[in-house]
Structures are given as C-alpha cells and as structure tokens.
Write a protein that holds these residues in place. Structure first.
Motif: not given
Length: 255
Positions: A9-27, A31-41
């Motif tokens: 039920g929570r929504r997360a914005l992760v900047t710089g998440s198209s790869r690397g550490i940001g992508l792993a954080i998004a995953r 996995g914990a149930g959040a909706q995630v907005v993937i961000h990149g320039r």
C-alpha cells in the motif's frame, strides 16, 4: 499479524534506479510489497527497467519517471508527474556519480558536477517530495550515503565532501521534518560490486585491499543494501530518524 517490514500500500520513488544499487533497492522494496517508481535521467532507460520489473512483480507495481535531479525545474515537474498518479510515501535518494582526480588538478566544473549530483540533488528532490509527506503527516526518506561519509581516500575529494554533506543534510532534514511525521535516515554502503565498480574488482591490487580491509572478507552485493532500505522505510524502524546505517561488511568498525 502483518509484518512490520510489510510495505504493501506504500509507494516509493527511487532515484537513479535503472541499474546498479538503485535497481537492487527497487527490487527489495517491490519484494516487501511496495509500488515503486523507477527513475533515471534517461527516461527510456527507466522505462525499460520498469517494464522488465513489471513482468516479474506485476504491471500495477512498477512505473517509471525521467527527470534531471540536479535541475530544480526538472525536479518540480518530474515529481509533480509522479504525484499526479499517487502520493510518494517513501523516497530513496540514490542518484549519484563518481569522479577520480587529485584535488590539485580537478576542475571547478567537475567538482561542482559531483556536489550537485551527489548532494544538491538529495536536497532538491527531498524537499519537493517532503512537502507532500508533511501535508499527509507521514513519510520516510532514505539518503544513500557511503563509507566516504566517514572516511576519505585520495583522488575522490568531491565525492567525499558530498557524502559527508549528505550525513549533515540527513540530520538537517530530521531536525526540520521529523516533528511532522517524516523520518529521514541514511544508508552508507561499503565497496559494492556493480557494473560501475567491476574495473576495481578486476584490479588485483585494489581487490586485495578491499578484501583485506573488510572484516567480512568480500565485496558487498547490491542486494545487501536493499534490506537496510526496506527496514528504514517500514514501521519496523518507526522510532529511528536522523541516523546513517553503515552496510559495509565492518569496514568502518575496524582499523
């Protein structure tokens, strides 16, 4: 009883998440149930990553946004676009870059580029998203710091200054916003094996230094950062704010 780590039920914005550490954080957040907005320039790269994650976690769980975190007008427009779909309950300020050059030689332009990307961007995105969080009386912000938040190495002066500053920014945000229900913390990764650090992993001398300097005796993996971010984003850390958690295999705990 539901888990205090559950982010459903929570929504997360992760900047710089198209790869690397940001992508792993998004995953990890997904996995914990959040909706995630993937961000990149690069909006196309962010969209491609989001599409790949949607095939695994479901189309409704992932979306994407492309904007420049170092430009205030772009941040205001980008965050407005994200919030037009729904509120941001969790912000992870992960976007950053590195520049290796002795301080006697580094140009002012390169110095300012690192400071703006690694520090000022967290201020710009953080306060823009915090306005909505404060209005709702709840939110969690996690700033991705570094072992260079506490330490220093030659040739990365701008990065070190920015990451030291990010700890101060985390505390300043805490001082101003935690009374309004917005918790702000940091996660400081140690040396993490990613595509951007693979050249260092492949350097025998540097690899030996990292392994010898890290009590756990290995490089970190991007997935090692995700658990700490999930904790700091969830009710499991509801009385934790203003802290920087070092996820570094013990590097900053020993001499």
């Amino acid at each position: 009883m539901s888990s205090p780590f559950d982010l459903t039920g929570r929504r997360a914005l992760v900047t710089g998440s198209s790869r690397g550490i940001g992508l792993a954080i998004a995953r990890s957040l997904l996995g914990a149930g959040a909706q995630v907005v993937i961000h990149g320039r690069n909006a196309e790269a962010a969209e491609t990553t989001a599409a790949a994650l949607a095939s695994e976690f479901g189309a409704g769980a992932v979306s994407s946004a492309g904007f420049d975190v170092t430009d205030e007008a772009s941040v205001l427009e980008g965050v407005a676009g994200v919030e037009a779909v729904g509120p941001v309950d969790i912000l992870v300020n992960n976007a950053g870059l590195q520049h290796r050059e002795p301080m006697l030689e580094v140009s002012v332009q390169d110095w300012e580029r690192v400071i703006r990307t690694d520090l000022t961007s967290a201020f710009l995105v953080g306060r823009t998203v915090a306005r909505g969080m404060i209005g709702r009386g709840a939110g969690a912000i996690v700033n991705i710091c570094s072992v260079q938040t506490d330490l220093a190495r030659p040739t990365i002066g701008a990065y070190t200054a920015a990451k030291h500053g990010l700890r101060g920014l985390t505390r300043a945000m805490t001082a101003e916003w935690s009374g309004s229900g917005v918790r702000v913390n940091g996660v400081a990764p140690g040396y993490i094996r990613t595509e951007l650090t693979q050249a260092l992993v492949d350097d025998p001398a540097f690899n030996a230094w990292v392994l010898g300097r890290t009590p756990i005796g290995r490089w970190g993996e991007p997935e090692d950062i995700g658990g700490a971010v999930v904790w700091l984003s969830s009710d499991a850390s509801r009385f934790v704010t203003g802290q920087v958690v070092f996820v570094d295999g013990g590097m900053t705990a020993v001499v």
